[in-house]
Design a protein around this motif. Structure first.
Motif, PDB file in Angstrom:
ATOM      1  N   LEU A   1      -6.523  42.407  15.071  1.00 26.67           N
ATOM      2  CA  LEU A   1      -7.463  42.365  13.972  1.00 26.67           C
ATOM      3  C   LEU A   1      -7.114  43.908  13.277  1.00 26.67           C
ATOM      4  CD1 LEU A   1     -10.733  40.803  15.213  1.00 26.67           C
ATOM      5  CD2 LEU A   1      -8.752  39.594  14.040  1.00 26.67           C
ATOM      6  N   ASP A   2      -6.205  44.714  13.655  1.00 23.84           N
ATOM      7  CA  ASP A   2      -5.914  45.930  12.904  1.00 23.84           C
ATOM      8  C   ASP A   2      -4.794  46.135  12.370  1.00 23.84           C
ATOM      9  OD1 ASP A   2      -4.545  45.801  15.477  1.00 23.84           O
ATOM     10  OD2 ASP A   2      -5.080  47.974  15.873  1.00 23.84           O
ATOM     11  N   MET A   3      -4.181  44.607  12.159  1.00 22.50           N
ATOM     12  CA  MET A   3      -2.727  44.686  11.613  1.00 22.50           C
ATOM     13  C   MET A   3      -2.585  44.985  10.128  1.00 22.50           C
ATOM     14  SD  MET A   3      -0.525  44.269  13.940  1.00 22.50           S
ATOM     15  CE  MET A   3       0.826  43.522  13.005  1.00 22.50           C
ATOM     16  N   ASP A   4      -1.601  45.677   9.767  1.00 20.19           N
ATOM     17  CA  ASP A   4      -1.420  45.898   8.238  1.00 20.19           C
ATOM     18  C   ASP A   4      -0.635  44.330   8.049  1.00 20.19           C
ATOM     19  OD1 ASP A   4      -0.367  46.385   5.537  1.00 20.19           O
ATOM     20  OD2 ASP A   4       1.300  47.876   6.471  1.00 20.19           O
ATOM     21  N   MET A   5      -1.406  43.981   6.942  1.00 20.01           N
ATOM     22  CA  MET A   5      -1.080  42.458   6.541  1.00 20.01           C
ATOM     23  C   MET A   5      -0.115  42.235   5.208  1.00 20.01           C
ATOM     24  SD  MET A   5      -2.002  40.252   8.864  1.00 20.01           S
ATOM     25  CE  MET A   5      -2.031  38.622   8.169  1.00 20.01           C
ATOM     26  N   SER A   6       0.152  43.456   4.861  1.00 26.01           N
ATOM     27  CA  SER A   6       1.125  43.500   3.490  1.00 26.01           C
ATOM     28  C   SER A   6       2.102  42.715   3.215  1.00 26.01           C
ATOM     29  CB  SER A   6       1.214  45.080   3.102  1.00 26.01           C
ATOM     30  OG  SER A   6       2.167  45.659   4.040  1.00 26.01           O
ATOM     31  N   LYS A   7       3.057  42.369   4.581  1.00 24.44           N
ATOM     32  CA  LYS A   7       4.271  41.828   4.461  1.00 24.44           C
ATOM     33  C   LYS A   7       3.884  40.197   4.687  1.00 24.44           C
ATOM     34  CE  LYS A   7       7.113  45.427   6.382  1.00 24.44           C
ATOM     35  NZ  LYS A   7       7.992  45.921   7.563  1.00 24.44           N
ATOM     36  N   PHE A   8       2.817  39.968   4.812  1.00 23.92           N
ATOM     37  CA  PHE A   8       2.357  38.402   5.260  1.00 23.92           C
ATOM     38  C   PHE A   8       2.270  37.724   3.687  1.00 23.92           C
ATOM     39  CE2 PHE A   8       1.828  40.361   9.031  1.00 23.92           C
ATOM     40  CZ  PHE A   8       2.189  39.338   9.869  1.00 23.92           C
ATOM     41  N   ASP A   9       2.684  36.354   3.804  1.00 26.89           N
ATOM     42  CA  ASP A   9       2.567  35.498   2.492  1.00 26.89           C
ATOM     43  C   ASP A   9       1.183  35.216   2.500  1.00 26.89           C
ATOM     44  OD1 ASP A   9       2.301  33.351   4.259  1.00 26.89           O
ATOM     45  OD2 ASP A   9       4.482  32.936   4.187  1.00 26.89           O
ATOM     46  N   THR A  10       1.087  34.189   1.051  1.00 27.80           N
ATOM     47  CA  THR A  10      -0.434  33.608   0.753  1.00 27.80           C
ATOM     48  C   THR A  10      -0.911  32.961   2.088  1.00 27.80           C
ATOM     49  OG1 THR A  10       0.760  32.190  -0.489  1.00 27.80           O
ATOM     50  CG2 THR A  10       0.139  33.984  -1.682  1.00 27.80           C
ATOM     51  N   CYS A  11      -0.058  32.049   2.618  1.00 29.81           N
ATOM     52  CA  CYS A  11      -0.482  31.115   3.747  1.00 29.81           C
ATOM     53  C   CYS A  11      -1.222  32.065   4.802  1.00 29.81           C
ATOM     54  CB  CYS A  11       0.376  30.318   4.188  1.00 29.81           C
ATOM     55  SG  CYS A  11       1.287  29.063   3.031  1.00 29.81           S
ATOM     56  N   ALA A  12      -0.407  33.186   5.211  1.00 22.80           N
ATOM     57  CA  ALA A  12      -1.051  33.882   6.172  1.00 22.80           C
ATOM     58  C   ALA A  12      -2.146  34.582   5.939  1.00 22.80           C
ATOM     59  CB  ALA A  12       0.045  34.903   6.860  1.00 22.80           C
ATOM     60  N   LEU A  13      -2.250  35.013   4.651  1.00 20.84           N
ATOM     61  CA  LEU A  13      -3.389  35.846   3.903  1.00 20.84           C
ATOM     62  C   LEU A  13      -4.648  35.026   4.067  1.00 20.84           C
ATOM     63  CD1 LEU A  13      -1.930  38.056   1.445  1.00 20.84           C
ATOM     64  CD2 LEU A  13      -2.594  38.639   3.716  1.00 20.84           C
ATOM     65  N   ASP A  14      -4.277  33.754   3.787  1.00 23.21           N
ATOM     66  CA  ASP A  14      -5.846  32.771   3.722  1.00 23.21           C
ATOM     67  C   ASP A  14      -5.937  32.326   5.048  1.00 23.21           C
ATOM     68  OD1 ASP A  14      -5.520  32.742   0.698  1.00 23.21           O
ATOM     69  OD2 ASP A  14      -4.473  30.762   0.895  1.00 23.21           O
TER      70      ASP A  14
END
Length: 415
Positions: free
Chosen positions: A340-353
């Motif tokens: 749960l402490d990951m930087d999600m900046s490289k992930f797309d909209t599906c992953a962010l949702d």
């Protein structure tokens, strides 16, 4: 002289690394394009640490073939270092005494601080870690090709009613509405998505986790089978035996408009160079917005006797939850990191949702385990459900009321 000292130190380190090197043999069923690419990242990181990787891949998206091979190996006293095992099956293997304790690796890696309890609890047997989580998959996704919908002048569905309306328009336009592979686990994946919509989260849990006979045989379950049967009309005649990734390719190519499948399907879109929100659309399966069916991929670790192999095994366990691997793996696999402490900046909209819904549904009670993917119940109860669901789906004359009765009866006999 300085240079010679450096060379000497390097030689000593290399020799030590070679001496301490062990081999890990990993059993898995990740053989499709996106999956294989994701797993290669783990292999590369382990080999960078001086250990050897022996791939033990057994094709088959649901893992049934892999489990058959694993049982033979384990019983004969020759288990792999680690095997892809999920959900309740971890407890069953732990109970048989085959798994090794990983508490020292977990403590050193601070797993308790970065992985949610909902996940860590599944990885333990008798309160000790015996498995390592790799990721979190959302199963209740609908993948759609926007060009197919434009051609049919249809709208991507958000409810079951809208699904049938869109399906009729797509059929009229000569497009297969729903790409599907006629295999028991794929049938169950679609079935549980329909069940989540019709039953709601509370009754879904009563049916597939608590195995409540009243819910399994009740009127709402009859409605689940009724709606599930209607979906059969939107699948092409060539679906029996089709692998899930072949069905995904049908959506990628526009031969089919939709697929109900976990987010490992996104790995196929990514491998094909497709962009989320542009070339394909990801939305919750019809009627399941605000709900999240989870499937946590994991590797269980087996008791070994060779000391070098044990060291390599522990290195593998630590590497799986390394933030670098978590990022690379999940970007390729289509899932979201289990940390749960990951930087999600490289992930797309599906992953962010997916990550946002994963966190929110955990608070609302709408985060539910996947029955189709071994997270909700035992393999015995799951097998009984699969039998009833697949038989029903492939029998044109099957009666939903009788199916609900059969479901309860089959589950009762399995527990």
């Amino acid at each position: 002289m300085k240079l010679n000292k450096t060379l000497l130190m390097f030689s000593l380190l290399t020799a030590t690394s070679a001496t301490n090197a062990g081999q890990v043999e990993v059993l898995h069923w990740w053989t499709s394009g996106g999956e294989a690419k994701a797993l290669n990242a783990l292999k590369d990181m382990l080999e960078e640490q001086g250990h050897d990787w022996k791939d033990f891949a057994v094709a088959g998206g649901g893992g049934e073939s892999a489990m058959t091979v694993l049982k033979t190996r384990a019983v004969s006293g020759n288990p792999p270092s680690a095997a892809q095992i999920v959900g309740h099956d971890i407890q069953e293997w732990g109970g048989l005494g085959f798994l090794t304790n990983l508490d020292d690796v977990a403590k050193q890696g601070g797993w308790e601080q970065v992985v949610p309890p909902m996940v860590t609890d599944i990885m333990k047997f008798n309160d000790g870690y015996v498995a390592v989580p790799v990721n979190v998959h959302r199963v209740n996704w609908l993948w759609a090709n926007p060009r197919a919908f434009e051609k049919a002048e249809a709208k991507v569905p958000t409810t079951l009613e809208e699904f049938f309306i869109a399906g009729d328009k797509l059929k009229a336009a000569g497009i297969i509405p729903l790409a599907h592979g006629g295999q028991p686990w794929q049938d169950a994946t679609v079935f549980e998505a329909v069940a989540l919509e019709v039953l709601g989260s509370e009754d879904y849990l009563k049916a597939f986790v608590e195995l409540d006979m009243d819910v399994l045989s009740g009127e709402k379950m009859v409605e689940v089978f009724t709606q599930f049967k209607k979906m059969r009309n939107y699948i092409d005649a060539n679906s029996p035996g089709r692998d899930w990734n072949v069905a995904t390719t049908m959506v990628i190519n526009g031969d089919a408009a939709m697929q109900i499948m976990g987010d490992w399907a996104k790995g196929e879109f990514s491998a094909a160079g497709k962009v989320a929100g542009k070339d394909y659309i990801c939305v919750p399966a019809p009627g399941t917005s605000g709900q999240f069916t989870h499937n946590v991929d994991s590797f269980a670790f087996f008791e070994l006797s060779d000391e070098k192999s044990k060291k390599a095994q522990k290195a593998l366990a630590a590497t799986i939850l390394d933030p670098k691997f978590q990022e690379v793996f999940n970007l390729n696999k289509g899932s979201i990191p289990v940390r749960l402490d990951m930087d999600m900046s490289k992930f797309d909209t599906c992953a962010l949702d997916s990550m946002a819904d994963f966190k929110s549904t955990a608070k609302t009670g709408d985060l539910v385990p996947s029955m189709a993917h071994g997270m909700a119940t035992t393999s015995y109860a799951q097998g009984a459900i699969f039998d009833v669901v697949t038989h029903f789906f492939n029998d044109k004359n099957a009666d939903p009321k009788q199916a609900a009765k059969k479901l309860a009866k089959a589950v009762k006999a399995a527990i």
